[in-house]
Design a protein around this motif. Structure first.
Motif, PDB file in Angstrom:
ATOM      1  N   ALA A  41       0.861  -1.187   0.000  1.00 18.49           N
ATOM      2  CA  ALA A  41       0.000   0.000   0.000  1.00 18.49           C
ATOM      3  C   ALA A  41       0.890   1.227   0.000  1.00 18.49           C
ATOM      4  N   ASP A  42       0.381   2.334  -0.568  1.00 20.18           N
ATOM      5  CA  ASP A  42       1.157   3.569  -0.595  1.00 20.18           C
ATOM      6  C   ASP A  42       0.198   4.728  -0.826  1.00 20.18           C
ATOM      7  N   PRO A  43       0.376   5.858  -0.129  1.00 18.68           N
ATOM      8  CA  PRO A  43      -0.503   7.014  -0.350  1.00 18.68           C
ATOM      9  C   PRO A  43      -0.500   7.501  -1.790  1.00 18.68           C
ATOM     10  N   ALA A  44       0.582   7.237  -2.538  1.00 18.60           N
ATOM     11  CA  ALA A  44       0.658   7.680  -3.932  1.00 18.60           C
ATOM     12  C   ALA A  44      -0.320   6.940  -4.829  1.00 18.60           C
ATOM     13  N   LEU A  45      -0.891   5.831  -4.330  1.00 17.94           N
ATOM     14  CA  LEU A  45      -1.870   5.058  -5.092  1.00 17.94           C
ATOM     15  C   LEU A  45      -3.298   5.478  -4.778  1.00 17.94           C
ATOM     16  N   ALA A  46      -3.492   6.209  -3.691  1.00 19.11           N
ATOM     17  CA  ALA A  46      -4.821   6.574  -3.208  1.00 19.11           C
ATOM     18  C   ALA A  46      -5.272   7.915  -3.798  1.00 19.11           C
ATOM     19  N   PRO A  47      -6.585   8.207  -3.721  1.00 19.18           N
ATOM     20  CA  PRO A  47      -7.086   9.468  -4.281  1.00 19.18           C
ATOM     21  C   PRO A  47      -6.808  10.690  -3.430  1.00 19.18           C
ATOM     22  N   GLY A  48      -6.365  10.508  -2.195  1.00 18.02           N
ATOM     23  CA  GLY A  48      -6.148  11.648  -1.316  1.00 18.02           C
ATOM     24  C   GLY A  48      -7.466  12.337  -1.007  1.00 18.02           C
ATOM     25  N   ASP A  49      -7.441  13.655  -0.907  1.00 14.65           N
ATOM     26  CA  ASP A  49      -8.657  14.399  -0.559  1.00 14.65           C
ATOM     27  C   ASP A  49      -9.228  15.137  -1.762  1.00 14.65           C
ATOM     28  N   SER A  50      -8.962  14.639  -2.974  1.00 15.33           N
ATOM     29  CA  SER A  50      -9.485  15.278  -4.180  1.00 15.33           C
ATOM     30  C   SER A  50     -11.003  15.309  -4.139  1.00 15.33           C
ATOM     31  N   PRO A  51     -11.614  16.491  -4.294  1.00 13.51           N
ATOM     32  CA  PRO A  51     -13.078  16.572  -4.210  1.00 13.51           C
ATOM     33  C   PRO A  51     -13.797  16.094  -5.464  1.00 13.51           C
ATOM     34  N   GLY A  52     -13.091  16.034  -6.604  1.00 14.84           N
ATOM     35  CA  GLY A  52     -13.782  15.744  -7.858  1.00 14.84           C
ATOM     36  C   GLY A  52     -13.647  14.326  -8.366  1.00 14.84           C
ATOM     37  N   ILE A  53     -12.564  13.631  -7.975  1.00 12.20           N
ATOM     38  CA  ILE A  53     -12.309  12.283  -8.480  1.00 12.20           C
ATOM     39  C   ILE A  53     -12.095  11.353  -7.292  1.00 12.20           C
ATOM     40  N   PRO A  54     -12.942  10.332  -7.126  1.00 13.52           N
ATOM     41  CA  PRO A  54     -12.864   9.494  -5.933  1.00 13.52           C
ATOM     42  C   PRO A  54     -11.918   8.306  -6.039  1.00 13.52           C
ATOM     43  N   PHE A  55     -11.126   8.208  -7.118  1.00 11.52           N
ATOM     44  CA  PHE A  55     -10.198   7.086  -7.228  1.00 11.52           C
ATOM     45  C   PHE A  55      -8.819   7.570  -7.665  1.00 11.52           C
ATOM     46  N   GLY A  56      -7.799   6.800  -7.252  1.00 19.20           N
ATOM     47  CA  GLY A  56      -6.424   7.175  -7.501  1.00 19.20           C
ATOM     48  C   GLY A  56      -5.789   6.417  -8.647  1.00 19.20           C
ATOM     49  N   ALA A  57      -4.951   5.397  -8.319  1.00 26.05           N
ATOM     50  CA  ALA A  57      -4.189   4.663  -9.327  1.00 26.05           C
ATOM     51  C   ALA A  57      -5.106   4.174 -10.444  1.00 26.05           C
TER      52      ALA A  57
END
Length: 316
Positions: free
Chosen positions: A170-186
């Motif tokens: 797991a890594d925060p760089a794969l997650a969406p963070g707190d982006s309000p417009g896009i709910p997915f990351g990698a």
């Protein structure tokens, strides 16, 4: 994250438009594709559990259903396991995710010369996730695949022989963070020279991380390119592919393909804000002759007109 490289996108004077090979007449959202050795294209949609095949060189290209993957209403990643076997991920699709616990990995056996004889030989449940996005097979263990959990920021590892499912890392760089417009990351995965490459739609990053033969992380994430402005549903990295020289071609919503060179320079390669060709690009794959790329799109609705998902060919 380490060695972050900020890059801007420079529009070329005359970006390529591309030739539409096929377009659905309805609102079918094409998610991913895989080019076979004979040039035919396997592709998935988020609007059904059907796996399709298309011959782009036929006089009137039209897709055929290879297999209907029971238990899924949308499919995502496609990767070859070798010896005529393919892994396909899917589940019960909802808006920007899948029903948690519905994701499955299907193994489909199919000869390229006889796609009508395709058979689903195994179904492997992948619990505790609401997204499997993009997929790669480990080079020294081709029966084992990695897939991105775009919402929880993890890389899943699935052994298609033992059916063991685990979290590689797991890594925060794969997650969406707190982006309000896009709910997915990698979003999209590729392996090259010992690195796992990925885009993050919410963070607007294209990055890589070194892994070992088992898919475990062995270094820090390096950001190689970023969007020139804040990520949003209308401005987001999606899936991508490499050419023989290490350049990467990234699908960018809503109408572009960006090219990133090995030294981090980023250019608009095809489409662009004034283009009407690409309707929500979702993924890119090199053609079998390495002289062009195929781009899939999700389609869109403009005014009173519905545009279905597309497969577009762009010369390199």
């Amino acid at each position: 994250m380490a060695n972050q490289t900020q890059t801007s996108t420079h529009e070329t004077p005359q970006p390529f438009a591309g030739d539409v090979v096929f377009q659905f007449p309805n609102r079918a959202f094409i998610e991913n594709l895989h080019v076979l050795h004979n040039g035919h294209i396997l592709f998935s949609t988020l609007t059904s559990g059907n796996l399709y095949i298309l011959d782009p060189r036929s006089s009137n290209p039209s897709p055929t259903i290879v297999a209907s993957l029971v238990g899924s209403t949308g499919l995502t990643g496609i990767v070859s396991l070798g010896q005529g076997r393919y892994a396909i991920s899917g589940g019960i699709h909802s808006s920007f995710s899948f029903v948690r616990g519905s994701m499955q990995l299907y193994v489909v056996s199919m000869e390229a010369s006889d796609p009508a004889g395709a058979e689903v030989t195994d179904t492997i449940p992948v619990p505790d996730t609401s997204m499997m996005n993009g997929m790669v097979a480990l080079p020294n263990r081709p029966h084992t695949v990695l897939s991105a959990d775009s919402i929880d920021g993890r890389i899943y590892r699935v052994n298609t022989e033992t059916k063991e499912v685990s979290v590689a890392f797991a890594d925060p760089a794969l997650a969406p963070g707190d982006s309000p417009g896009i709910p997915f990351g990698a979003n999209g995965l590729k392996l090259r020279d010992g690195y796992l490459y990925f885009t993050n739609s919410a963070l607007g990053t294209y990055a890589r991380v070194s892994i070992d033969d088992d898919g475990n992380k062995t270094g820090n994430v390096e950001v190689l390119a970023t969007l020139g402005s804040a990520a949003s549903p209308a401005n987001a990295y999606d899936d991508f592919d490499f050419d023989a020289h290490g350049n990467v071609y990234i699908a960018v919503h809503s109408a572009s393909i960006n090219k990133v060179t090995p030294n981090g320079e980023q250019f608009l390669f095809a489409g662009g804000s004034n283009s009407t060709t690409f309707k929500e690009p979702t993924s890119v794959a090199m053609a079998e002759d390495r002289k062009s790329i195929y781009v899939t799109t999700g389609g869109t609705i403009a005014g009173n007109t519905t545009y279905g998902g597309q497969i577009i060919n762009v010369k390199l």
